[in-house]
Design a protein around this motif. Structure first.
Motif, PDB file in Angstrom:
ATOM      1  N   PRO A 291       0.888  -1.208   0.092  1.00  0.00           N
ATOM      2  CA  PRO A 291      -0.007   0.093  -0.069  1.00  0.00           C
ATOM      3  C   PRO A 291       0.975   1.189  -0.248  1.00  0.00           C
ATOM      4  O   PRO A 291       0.667   2.165  -0.653  1.00  0.00           O
ATOM      5  CB  PRO A 291      -0.904  -0.191   1.295  1.00  0.00           C
ATOM      6  N   ARG A 292       1.958   1.256   1.015  1.00  0.00           N
ATOM      7  CA  ARG A 292       2.843   2.513   0.810  1.00  0.00           C
ATOM      8  C   ARG A 292       3.503   2.780  -0.523  1.00  0.00           C
ATOM      9  O   ARG A 292       3.851   3.870  -1.001  1.00  0.00           O
ATOM     10  CB  ARG A 292       3.814   2.443   1.927  1.00  0.00           C
ATOM     11  N   LEU A 293       3.834   1.766  -0.910  1.00  0.00           N
ATOM     12  CA  LEU A 293       4.626   1.737  -2.200  1.00  0.00           C
ATOM     13  C   LEU A 293       3.713   2.146  -3.406  1.00  0.00           C
ATOM     14  O   LEU A 293       3.976   3.213  -4.281  1.00  0.00           O
ATOM     15  CB  LEU A 293       5.357   0.334  -2.823  1.00  0.00           C
TER      16      LEU A 293
ATOM     17  N   GLN B  68       2.159   9.344  -6.036  1.00  0.00           N
ATOM     18  CA  GLN B  68       2.693  10.731  -5.941  1.00  0.00           C
ATOM     19  C   GLN B  68       3.671  11.354  -6.664  1.00  0.00           C
ATOM     20  O   GLN B  68       3.626  12.335  -7.414  1.00  0.00           O
ATOM     21  CB  GLN B  68       3.201  10.713  -4.566  1.00  0.00           C
ATOM     22  N   ILE B  69       4.476  10.342  -7.204  1.00  0.00           N
ATOM     23  CA  ILE B  69       5.664  10.831  -8.182  1.00  0.00           C
ATOM     24  C   ILE B  69       5.629  10.176  -9.637  1.00  0.00           C
ATOM     25  O   ILE B  69       6.309  10.657 -10.249  1.00  0.00           O
ATOM     26  CB  ILE B  69       7.120  10.344  -7.495  1.00  0.00           C
TER      27      ILE B  69
ATOM     28  N   GLN C 165      11.625  14.079   0.412  1.00  0.00           N
ATOM     29  CA  GLN C 165      10.703  14.264   1.488  1.00  0.00           C
ATOM     30  C   GLN C 165       9.462  13.471   0.899  1.00  0.00           C
ATOM     31  O   GLN C 165       8.829  12.563   2.089  1.00  0.00           O
ATOM     32  CB  GLN C 165      10.033  15.786   1.403  1.00  0.00           C
ATOM     33  N   LEU C 166       8.862  13.233  -0.251  1.00  0.00           N
ATOM     34  CA  LEU C 166       8.080  12.254  -0.661  1.00  0.00           C
ATOM     35  C   LEU C 166       8.423  10.900  -0.160  1.00  0.00           C
ATOM     36  O   LEU C 166       7.519  10.181   0.321  1.00  0.00           O
ATOM     37  CB  LEU C 166       7.665  12.580  -2.057  1.00  0.00           C
ATOM     38  N   VAL C 167       9.630  10.559  -0.357  1.00  0.00           N
ATOM     39  CA  VAL C 167      10.190   9.220  -0.203  1.00  0.00           C
ATOM     40  C   VAL C 167      10.242   8.892   1.279  1.00  0.00           C
ATOM     41  O   VAL C 167       9.757   7.838   2.042  1.00  0.00           O
ATOM     42  CB  VAL C 167      11.613   8.822  -0.794  1.00  0.00           C
ATOM     43  N   SER C 168      10.683   9.824   2.081  1.00  0.00           N
ATOM     44  CA  SER C 168      10.796   9.939   3.573  1.00  0.00           C
ATOM     45  C   SER C 168       9.059   9.844   4.055  1.00  0.00           C
ATOM     46  O   SER C 168       9.126   8.963   5.115  1.00  0.00           O
ATOM     47  CB  SER C 168      11.532  11.112   4.309  1.00  0.00           C
ATOM     48  N   GLY C 169       8.151  10.452   3.490  1.00  0.00           N
ATOM     49  CA  GLY C 169       6.922  10.385   3.939  1.00  0.00           C
ATOM     50  C   GLY C 169       6.317   9.005   3.942  1.00  0.00           C
ATOM     51  O   GLY C 169       5.623   8.372   4.738  1.00  0.00           O
ATOM     52  N   ALA C 170       6.622   8.189   2.775  1.00  0.00           N
ATOM     53  CA  ALA C 170       6.213   7.006   2.362  1.00  0.00           C
ATOM     54  C   ALA C 170       6.827   6.014   3.410  1.00  0.00           C
ATOM     55  O   ALA C 170       6.232   4.962   4.124  1.00  0.00           O
ATOM     56  CB  ALA C 170       6.423   6.418   1.111  1.00  0.00           C
ATOM     57  N   ALA C 171       8.190   6.158   3.837  1.00  0.00           N
ATOM     58  CA  ALA C 171       8.810   5.138   4.674  1.00  0.00           C
ATOM     59  C   ALA C 171       8.293   5.501   6.191  1.00  0.00           C
ATOM     60  O   ALA C 171       8.425   4.473   6.899  1.00  0.00           O
ATOM     61  CB  ALA C 171      10.379   5.446   4.462  1.00  0.00           C
ATOM     62  N   LEU C 172       8.079   6.855   6.492  1.00  0.00           N
ATOM     63  CA  LEU C 172       7.593   7.025   7.798  1.00  0.00           C
ATOM     64  C   LEU C 172       6.460   6.099   7.800  1.00  0.00           C
ATOM     65  O   LEU C 172       5.821   5.884   9.027  1.00  0.00           O
ATOM     66  CB  LEU C 172       7.518   8.459   7.947  1.00  0.00           C
ATOM     67  N   ARG C 173       5.281   6.381   7.079  1.00  0.00           N
ATOM     68  CA  ARG C 173       4.037   5.923   7.133  1.00  0.00           C
ATOM     69  C   ARG C 173       4.125   4.334   7.166  1.00  0.00           C
ATOM     70  O   ARG C 173       3.286   3.517   8.151  1.00  0.00           O
ATOM     71  CB  ARG C 173       3.085   6.219   5.985  1.00  0.00           C
ATOM     72  N   PHE C 174       5.081   3.688   6.340  1.00  0.00           N
ATOM     73  CA  PHE C 174       5.216   2.304   6.537  1.00  0.00           C
ATOM     74  C   PHE C 174       5.757   1.830   7.858  1.00  0.00           C
ATOM     75  O   PHE C 174       5.373   0.812   8.659  1.00  0.00           O
ATOM     76  CB  PHE C 174       6.028   1.859   5.303  1.00  0.00           C
ATOM     77  N   SER C 175       6.558   2.616   8.423  1.00  0.00           N
ATOM     78  CA  SER C 175       7.367   2.347   9.586  1.00  0.00           C
ATOM     79  C   SER C 175       6.317   2.411  10.779  1.00  0.00           C
ATOM     80  O   SER C 175       6.087   1.676  11.906  1.00  0.00           O
ATOM     81  CB  SER C 175       8.289   3.427  10.004  1.00  0.00           C
TER      82      SER C 175
END
Length: 279
Positions: A91-93, A99-100, A258-268
């Motif tokens: 889902p996060r991917l 987004q991108i 920032q976009l990639v960080s957001g995805a990684a944070l949500r998955f975390s």
């Protein structure tokens, strides 16, 4: 022809050969081709394949006489922690791809290499879909750097001594058809920085930013961005990454990071990581 005769080593070599692109593209590989790629005797390989087939680890097509990876191997793989992690990341991917408008990946660290365990492909993907299972050099890739940044400086020093010059790809893969992507072969066997001190400085920069950028180091003309994924113990267990054509992004690296960080944070957060603030 190779001289060592360890049964497990032979079995693993055969399974590794059957895991790469040539086997999938051709619907499997015959005994002669497997013997050629492993540099082993044809009769020896034939016996290994029969044993692996009897256990369900490989399959044999009765019409083409070609071998491919078997259902039991896939069943075993799906019970691993990393397979579960890859499934949970979907889902996060997908969110990041939306987004991108570029392909996104989940990657894990394997010594001196980064292994891609999950790929979600964008509609207008520059990169092909077969990136699952691809291995790259950890020290020279954005994903590798964000995962290594979670190490202490002492651990990084040990990693540097053991893995800094590891090949980015397993030796057997060089025998296959060249991949469609213009992977930068100059990375092979080169240090990820001029020395350990410089590499520690690079990783400190990654810690400060919370993400890593690789500008054309893995693929010429491609800017790669990656951010760390943490589990419930706050340990870095993976990285989410993507790549964008340089001509599209220019030098505007921060918005991508920032976009990639957001995805990684949500998955975390999905994994129970103790993250403070919005994810």
């Amino acid at each position: 022809m190779r001289t060592h005769t360890s049964g497990l080593a032979r079995d693993l070599e055969v399974l590794e050969v059957l895991s790469f692109a040539e086997a999938f593209t051709n619907g499997g590989l015959g005994v002669n081709r497997i013997a050629e790629l492993t540099e082993r005797d044809k009769g020896q390989i034939s016996r290994v394949l029969k044993t692996l087939a009897s256990s369900g680890l490989v399959d044999r097509d009765d019409k083409t006489l070609r071998y491919s990876l078997g259902p039991r191997l896939y069943s075993m793989a799906m019970r691993t922690k990393e397979a579960h992690l890859a499934l949970l990341s979907e889902p996060r991917l997908f969110e990041l791809v939306a987004q991108i408008q570029e392909t996104a990946h989940l990657n894990v660290l394997r010594g001196g290499r980064v292994l891609t365990t999950k790929t979600v492909v964008a509609a207008q993907a520059l990169r092909r879909s077969g990136w699952d299972g691809i291995v790259s050099a950890a020290g020279s890739s954005a994903s590798g750097r964000v995962m290594l940044a979670g190490f202490s400086d002492e651990e990084i020093e040990l990693w540097w001594m053991e893995h800094a010059q590891d090949d980015p790809l397993p030796a057997l893969q060089t025998a296959f058809t060249k991949p469609l992507e213009p992977i930068n072969r100059k990375v092979k066997r080169q240090l990820p920085a001029k020395n350990l001190k410089a590499f520690l400085k690079i990783l400190q920069g990654v810690r400060d930013l919370g993400y890593a950028i690789s500008d054309g180091e893995f693929q010429p003309g491609i800017v790669d961005a990656a951010a760390p994924v943490r589990d419930s113990s706050n340990m870095i267990v993976a990285a989410i990454s993507t790549g964008v054509p340089k001509e599209r992004i220019g030098n505007q690296f921060d918005p991508l990071g920032q976009l990639v960080s957001g995805a990684a944070l949500r998955f975390s957060t999905d994994l129970g990581a103790p993250i403070i603030g919005p994810a």
